[in-house]
Design a protein around this motif. Structure first.
Motif: not given
Ligand code: MG
Ligand code: AMP
Length: 336
Positions: A164-165, A233, A278-279, A281-282
C-alpha cells in the motif's frame, strides 16, 4: 464456483499534446516491477543516465521490499519473524505504522495474513471461510511490530505487506534521481503512482487523467500540474467476483473484508511526498468520504485529494479547485 480476475495496469494516464520541444534530449523506459507496469519519461542532458539509474533502482527496491520475492528483506522478515533491515525497509515500516496510527487503523502494514487468505498474493482469489479469516485477522496488529534501530521483530505469525505504500516510495526514489541528474521535465507513472516534474517542455503543465472507475477506458477528470505526486487507489484496480459479489484488494483492517465505504477511488496529491500519497490513497479509500474530509481538514499532514464517490461526485479539496477539472458524469463537489 467460478472466479474471474482482472488486472488493470494503467491506472492514471497522461494526456499529451503534440507541441513538446524535441530539441531537449529525452529518454523513456517501460519497466515491469512491483506487480505493475511502470512508464518513465525524462527530459534533459542526462535523461538517459537518469532513466537507466531509475530503472536499476526500481528493480533493486523491488528486490528489497517485495514480500513475494524470495530472499527479499521483507520476505525473510516474514519467514523468520525477526531480522535486521536496510534503512529503506525500516523507514517504510516506520512510516506505515505511523500512517496507521494517524488514520485510526485504516492503514495497516500487518494486513499481510488477511491478503493471503483472500488469495490476493497468490493470484487464486476466493472468499475465505469465517474461521480462516478470523484467524488471519487476529494477526493484524501494528503494535506487535517491534522496531529497535534497524532490528525488527514481529509478533508470532505476523507478516508485513508494504504493497500500500511501496510504489509511492518508488516514485519518490525516481524523483530524487531526476533531481540529482538535473532533469528539467519528466513524467512517471508507476501503476497509478504518478510523478511529474517541471511541466511539459512547451511550458504547459502536465495533464494527468484520473481514471473513471465506471468506464476504465475513460477518465473522470484531468489534473493539471507542473511538479508533484498524484496517487490513486480504488477497488476497481484489482478485484474478483464470486457468486455475483465483487471483492477487491483494499481491505478494511477493522473487518477483514474489502473496504466498502462509498468511494470509487481516492487520488492524493502532494508537491513533494510520494510515499505519503500512496499510504493515504489506500487509507482514505478505507475511511470513506466523511472521515477522509475530516482527516484532510485536520491538517495533521498536508495533502490535497479527489474523492470519486459511488453517488457520482468528485469531491475536490481546496488546493485543487483550480487544477482539477471533472468530466461530465461527475458532479464537481468542492470542499474547503
Ligand atoms: Mg497506496
Ligand atoms: P494501493 O494500491 O496503494 O491502494 O494498495 C493496495 C495494496 O496495499 C494491496 O494490494 C495490499 O498489498 C495492501 N493493502 C490492502 N489493504 C490495506 C490496508 N488497509 N492498509 C495497508 N495496506 C493495505
Amino acid at each position: 464456483m467460478k472466479i474471474t480476475k482482472f488486472y488493470l495496469l494503467i491506472l492514471l494516464f497522461f494526456i499529451t499534446g503534440c507541441s513538446q520541444d524535441t530539441a531537449i534530449p529525452s529518454a523513456t523506459a517501460e519497466v515491469y516491477a512491483m506487480d505493475t507496469v511502470m512508464n518513465l519519461t525524462a527530459y534533459g542532458d542526462n535523461a538517459q543516465v537518469a532513466i537507466d539509474q531509475a530503472e536499476a533502482d526500481l528493480l533493486a527496491l523491488e528486490a528489497q521490499i517485495s514480500r513475494t520475492r524470495e530472499g527479499s528483506e521483507i520476505y525473510l522478515l516474514n519467514q523468520t519473524g525477526t531480522s535486521t533491515l536496510s534503512d529503506t525497509a525500516v523507514e517504510l515500516l516506520r512510516r506505515s505504522i505511523n500512517y496507521g496510527a494517524l488514520t485510526g487503523g485504516a492503514f495497516s502494514c500487518t494486513i499481510a495474513p488477511v491478503m493471503d487468505v483472500w488469495g490476493f498474493t497468490t493470484d487464486t482469489m476466493a472468499v475465505p471461510s469465517e474461521a480462516v479469516l478470523s484467524q488471519a485477522m487476529a494477526l493484524v496488529d501494528d503494535t506487535g511490530v517491534v522496531i529497535d534501530g534497524n532490528a525488527v521483530t514481529l509478533g508470532a505469525g505476523q507478516a508485513i505487506d508494504l504493497g500500500g505504500i511501496g510504489k509511492g516510495y518508488a516514485a519518490q526514489l525516481v524523483a530524487d534521481i531526476f533531481t540529482a541528474q538535473n532533469i528539467s521535465n519528466a513524467m512517471v507513472s508507476l501503476g497509478g503512482n504518478v510523478y511529474v516534474l517541471g511541466g511539459r517542455t512547451d511550458g504547459d503543465p502536465w495533464r494527468i487523467g484520473v481514471q473513471d472507475p465506471n468506464n476504465l477506458s475513460g477518465y473522470a477528470g484531468v489534473l493539471s500540474m507542473y511538479t508533484g505526486f498524484a496517487v490513486t487507489s480504488g477497488g476497481y484496480q484489482r478485484f474478483f467476483e464470486e457468486n455475483g459479489v465483487t471483492y477487491h484488494h483494499i481491505i478494511d483492517p477493522s473487518t477483514g473484508y474489502s473496504a466498502n465505504a462509498g468511494l470509487l477511488s481516492v487520488t492524493i496529491v502532494s508537491p513533494d511526498d510520494g510515499t505519503l500519497c500512496d499510504a493515504l490513497s489506500t487509507a482514505l479509500y478505507v475511511m470513506g468520504e466523511e472521515a477522509a474530509i475530516a482527516f484532510w481538514r485536520s491538517g495533521v499532514v498536508p495533502f490535497e485529494m479527489i474523492l470519486l464517490t459511488e453517488d457520482g461526485r468528485a469531491v475536490v479539496s481546496s488546493g485543487l479547485h483550480d487544477t482539477f477539472i471533472a468530466e461530465e458524469g461527475y458532479i464537481y463537489d468542492p470542499i474547503s
